[in-house]
Design a protein around this motif. Structure first.
Motif, PDB file in Angstrom:
ATOM      1  N   VAL A  74      45.842  35.145  40.453  1.00  0.00           N
ATOM      2  CA  VAL A  74      45.586  36.315  39.584  1.00  0.00           C
ATOM      3  C   VAL A  74      45.410  37.562  40.460  1.00  0.00           C
ATOM      4  O   VAL A  74      45.929  38.634  40.146  1.00  0.00           O
ATOM      5  CB  VAL A  74      44.315  36.103  38.709  1.00  0.00           C
ATOM      6  CG1 VAL A  74      43.956  37.374  37.952  1.00  0.00           C
ATOM      7  CG2 VAL A  74      44.544  34.968  37.717  1.00  0.00           C
ATOM      8  N   SER A  79      49.522  37.258  35.785  1.00  0.00           N
ATOM      9  CA  SER A  79      48.666  36.876  34.661  1.00  0.00           C
ATOM     10  C   SER A  79      49.427  35.929  33.756  1.00  0.00           C
ATOM     11  O   SER A  79      50.620  36.105  33.541  1.00  0.00           O
ATOM     12  CB  SER A  79      48.263  38.106  33.839  1.00  0.00           C
ATOM     13  OG  SER A  79      47.195  38.759  34.431  1.00  0.00           O
ATOM     14  N   ALA A 148      45.399  39.565  29.092  1.00  0.00           N
ATOM     15  CA  ALA A 148      46.235  39.448  30.300  1.00  0.00           C
ATOM     16  C   ALA A 148      46.578  40.820  30.867  1.00  0.00           C
ATOM     17  O   ALA A 148      46.589  41.022  32.085  1.00  0.00           O
ATOM     18  CB  ALA A 148      47.502  38.668  29.974  1.00  0.00           C
ATOM     19  N   ALA A 151      44.163  42.521  33.283  1.00  0.00           N
ATOM     20  CA  ALA A 151      44.155  42.133  34.701  1.00  0.00           C
ATOM     21  C   ALA A 151      45.117  42.996  35.510  1.00  0.00           C
ATOM     22  O   ALA A 151      45.212  42.847  36.724  1.00  0.00           O
ATOM     23  CB  ALA A 151      44.527  40.661  34.843  1.00  0.00           C
TER      24      ALA A 151
END
Length: 235
Positions: A74, A79, A148, A151
């Motif tokens: 990550v 993601s 997601a 991130a």
């Protein structure tokens, strides 16, 4: 951007991926199509560190990520929106989104991205204080994608985003995938709905029983007789 070379992945003694090679270039939408159980989700799980390849290599932005821990992956900028959405049901919409940004330190950027998610999905803004478990399937899919995005990924792995959604919601989700891509996020998409998947992709790979059996531009795959018969319902 992503180079997967000759990977083999096993679940115990069962080989799920056999000598799979896939390339994703920066800025593309690449679709993986194939029947249920063909190995598409296994590939995404291997890319995000949930599974480890037995052999072969995976390079992301020039560095090897094969076998790296999921949180390390990550951090590199990948993601994963898993199949079945997997939102934290007992947390609010807002808390789920905050968790998406847990590796980030830039408070201002996080607030701006939260705003962007709410602009992309106005429904989430209306439900920001609501427990995620009480959302509809479509809303949970929006939340999983929003989480997601928080991130700030360079590469977004999407696993079956349209599964179980009403046709109108599927259209919305696919439009959002195009928008996210237009803003600079590269996307690797696993999707049962091959017709929709190819309609927004640059290129595609067909996976059958753990092997890549065909690859090409979205147009080539869309017009291939084989693909039409197997995945596009003959249209």
């Amino acid at each position: 951007m992503l180079e997967v070379k000759n990977i083999d992945v096993f679940y115990g003694n069962i080989q799920a991926l056999k000598d799979v090679s896939v390339t994703v270039n920066e800025g593309e939408i690449v679709s993986l199509i194939g029947a249920n159980g063909a190995g598409k989700s296994t590939l995404l799980k291997t890319l995000s560190g949930l599974l480890k390849p037995k052999s072969g290599s995976i390079e992301f932005l020039g560095s090897s990520i094969a076998g790296k821990a999921a949180q390390g992956i990550v951090k590199t900028g990948i993601s994963h929106v898993p199949e079945g959405r997997r939102v934290f049901a007992n947390l609010t919409v807002e808390e789920n989104l905050e968790l998406g940004a847990f590796l980030r330190k830039d408070k201002k950027g996080i607030a701006e991205d939260m705003q962007k998610v709410f602009e992309t999905f106005p429904r989430l803004l209306e439900r920001r204080k609501q427990l995620s478990g009480t959302l509809s399937g479509g809303e949970q899919q929006m939340l999983a994608m929003g989480r997601a995005i928080m991130a700030k990924p360079k590469l977004l792995l999407l696993d079956e985003p349209s599964m179980g959604l009403a046709p109108l919601m599927v259209k919305t989700i696919f439009q959002v995938i195009k928008d996210i891509n237009a803003e600079g996020t590269t996307i690797l998409l696993v999707e049962q709905n091959a017709h929709m998947a190819l309609s927004i992709a640059n290129r595609g790979y067909v996976i059958e029983t753990g092997r890549v059996v065909l690859s090409g531009s979205a147009e080539e795959l869309h017009s291939s007789e084989e693909i039409r018969k197997a995945y596009l319902g003959g249209h």
